[in-house]
Enzyme design. Structure first.
Site, short mmCIF file in Angstrom:
data_model
loop_
_atom_site.label_atom_id
_atom_site.label_comp_id
_atom_site.label_asym_id
_atom_site.label_seq_id
_atom_site.Cartn_x
_atom_site.Cartn_y
_atom_site.Cartn_z
N HIS A 56 38.69 38.88 38.82
CA HIS A 56 39.75 39.45 39.54
C HIS A 56 39.84 39.27 41.01
CE1 HIS A 56 40.22 41.74 35.90
NE2 HIS A 56 41.48 41.67 35.91
N LYS B 2 40.68 44.31 44.05
CA LYS B 2 40.60 45.14 42.87
C LYS B 2 39.41 46.12 43.12
CE LYS B 2 40.06 45.39 37.81
NZ LYS B 2 41.36 46.17 37.90
#
Length: 244
Positions: free
Chosen positions: A133, A137
């Site tokens: 990600h 995050k």
């Protein structure tokens, strides 16, 4: 489909902004949005459904507001721990609660395939969940990685909590048979990459999904919110939405 009025919690975050666009795209209305420090309680009764993509520490108050207003709630908040799932179960006695680590239709089908593969391949096939990600995050492994790990564990008839391996470093020893491993990557602006690797004797099967834009999650959440309206109190998932 009749126009629905949405209440969005976490309105100014990345997913909140995507949700606002997806709600409009689907012909519905954003009734209100609240963010950190705000409360949905004064507004909950004015909408048809609540959608929560905020923070784990706000979950209890958001579920209570849904319960008091008698409104269904869709939960996309990640980083949830066991006490949060207890809260979800308690709220689901009073109102419909749909929670998922990922609202992509593709990921929902991927989890189904992972379950089927894990159920059919023996313990000599090692299972590894890989995810990447964007650099902002804050939780790891991702909610989607855990969802896929749970699908694999259920396929094997085992508990993920007792068989999960993550954060390997140093002299860890040989891989434990039956373990479900997790590897986490972070960087750039990646919306979401997930792969489940089944590594067997002299062959390997990889089931994967790539998210190109977080709008896929927002559209899935809007689809789930429209689906859950009118359902009896209880716990629901995206598998229910797709009839899997």
């Amino acid at each position: 489909m009749a126009q629905l009025k949405f209440g969005v919690i976490g309105h100014k975050g990345r997913m909140g902004r995507a949700l606002e666009a997806a709600i409009s795209e689907a012909g519905h209305e954003l009734g209100f949005g609240v963010d950190a420090g705000g409360s949905i309680a004064p507004f909950a009764a004015q909408c048809d459904v609540l959608v929560d993509f905020s923070a784990p520490d706000a979950l209890g108050a958001n579920l209570e507001a849904a319960r008091q207003a008698g409104k269904p709630i869709v939960i996309g908040t990640t980083g949830l721990e066991e006490p949060h799932f207890v809260m979800l179960a308690e709220a689901a006695r009073a109102v419909p609660v749909l929670q998922s680590g990922n609202f992509s239709l593709g990921v929902t089908l991927l989890a189904h395939l992972v379950h089927e593969a894990a159920a059919r391949l023996g313990p000599e096939w090692d299972i590894e969940v890989l995810e990447m990600h964007h650099r902002m995050k804050v939780d790891a492994p991702s909610g989607t990685a855990k969802l896929l790990g749970e699908a694999a564990a259920k396929g094997r008839g085992i508990a993920l909590a007792d068989n999960m391996e993550s954060g390997r470093h140093g002299l860890t020893g040989a891989r434990r048979e039956g373990a479900i491993g997790f590897a986490t990557l972070r960087g750039g602006t990646v919306a979401g990459e997930h792969a489940v690797i089944f590594a067997g004797p002299e062959e390997r099967l990889t089931l994967a999904h790539s998210a190109e834009n977080r709008m896929i999650f927002a559209r899935g959440a809007v689809k789930a919110a429209a689906w859950i309206i009118g359902k009896p109190a209880g716990r629901y998932t995206m598998h229910d939405v797709l009839g899997l």
